[in-house]
Design an enzyme around this catalytic site. Sequence first.
Site, mmCIF file in Angstrom:
data_model
loop_
_atom_site.group_PDB
_atom_site.id
_atom_site.type_symbol
_atom_site.label_atom_id
_atom_site.label_comp_id
_atom_site.label_asym_id
_atom_site.label_seq_id
_atom_site.Cartn_x
_atom_site.Cartn_y
_atom_site.Cartn_z
ATOM 1 N N ASP A 137 -2.067 -0.915 64.271
ATOM 2 C CA ASP A 137 -2.981 -2.017 63.944
ATOM 3 C C ASP A 137 -2.432 -2.648 62.781
ATOM 4 O OD1 ASP A 137 -6.082 -3.477 64.199
ATOM 5 O OD2 ASP A 137 -5.248 -3.190 62.027
ATOM 6 N N ALA A 197 -7.157 -5.852 65.283
ATOM 7 C CA ALA A 197 -6.232 -5.880 66.408
ATOM 8 C C ALA A 197 -6.555 -4.872 67.586
ATOM 9 C CB ALA A 197 -4.663 -5.545 66.163
ATOM 10 N N ASP A 198 -6.725 -3.664 67.044
ATOM 11 C CA ASP A 198 -7.407 -2.586 67.941
ATOM 12 C C ASP A 198 -8.666 -3.077 68.473
ATOM 13 O OD1 ASP A 198 -5.641 -0.610 67.992
ATOM 14 O OD2 ASP A 198 -6.096 0.413 66.047
ATOM 15 N N ILE A 199 -9.726 -3.407 67.830
ATOM 16 C CA ILE A 199 -11.005 -3.864 68.327
ATOM 17 C C ILE A 199 -10.836 -5.275 69.275
ATOM 18 C CG2 ILE A 199 -13.382 -4.694 67.552
ATOM 19 C CD1 ILE A 199 -13.002 -2.715 64.920
ATOM 20 N N GLY A 201 -9.417 -3.982 72.470
ATOM 21 C CA GLY A 201 -10.472 -3.193 73.332
ATOM 22 C C GLY A 201 -11.294 -4.080 73.941
#
Length: 406
Positions: free
Chosen positions: A146, A178-180, A183
Amino acid sequence: MGALSHIRVLDLSRVLAGPWCAQNLADLGADVIKVERPGAGDDTRHWGPPFAKDANGQETAESAYFICINRNKRSITIDISKPEGQEIIRKLAAESDVVIENYKVGDLAKYGLDYESLKKVKPDVVYCSITGFGQTGPYANRPGYDFIIQGMGGFMSVTGEAHDFEGASPQKSGVAIADIFTGMYASSAILAAIIHRDHTGEGQYIDMSLLDTQIAVMANISSAYLTTGEVPKRWGNASPIIVPYQTFPTSDGWIIVAAGNDGQFRQFVTVGGEAHLADNPLYVNNPLRVQHRKQLVSLLEQMTRKKTKGQWIALLEEANVPCGPINDFKEVFENEQVIARNIELNVPHPTVGNMKLVASPMKLSKTPTEVRMAPPTLGQHTEEILHDRLNLDDKAIHELRDKGII
């Protein structure tokens, strides 16, 4: 019953983007099986402190990081590097609607657990892969983190103190955006693929990339560059196109003022005892305020320092000037609006006792989200799943455990 109570999800993902996606589906009612490594589990189980404490104040093995992304899931431990473990995955996939994974490109093909392999046992499966850079392109085989994606995707170039501020530097977000966001996009893509499957009987493959997502969520910033060719700059907490629209210091803290039009600006300076600023020829409209930003903001900061945070919020709310405090998390969870919306939940947990969680923000009138299960302990549901899903008896399960498969 949740909207997705008829959907079964096999979650082979770890860390954040994949588990966040799976948790969204679980909150909506899907039956999510989280596959973890025997003995170790998801990496985030060990990312701490902080770890949750039990009723006696003793630290447990449940990390705050793992807790926030794994509610409403059942945990099974399987060694997928062994043929027997791979066969269990294939059997679980055969009666699942969705498979989620975030392994490096090509890794699961070595085990016969890639999309092409699993669609042979489940032709209409919806298979979602989440990686740093996607399945194609020159960076496809790179690991994606991320922090790195925030830099590469442009976010950090516009985040941090203003570019002309002494000592200014790019900054990452305080949370792994970026991860969230990946998702979140992944869960939307999966829902779209399920609708397509229900209409046509076809499954499909979903290729999600953190870098693609990071660029997409830059929204008007990405659009501004594509429209003008001008490289966006950092503006700190200020807006590049509206003044005043930023943080301001008070005598005991900070507030946010978002005066989006000339009337709100006039109200702001009037309640602050500086009404003459609204009639100053340099500040009478927003384009002029943007042009003379530096000298105006200096005057406004002198004004806001004369009152407390609480006084300013009360005055500005009464004057209908958009504003807000900058709360720490104690203040967040003590806020009357947050309390009224039931954002903090308390659920039973086998080792913690009473576990505090953040509720899903999705509020549906007919099929509301709910927390059916606290985040699972490692392998908590292994035997239950093997019994119920694969019809294995106690002897077969005991043999798998003796071999280290589960």
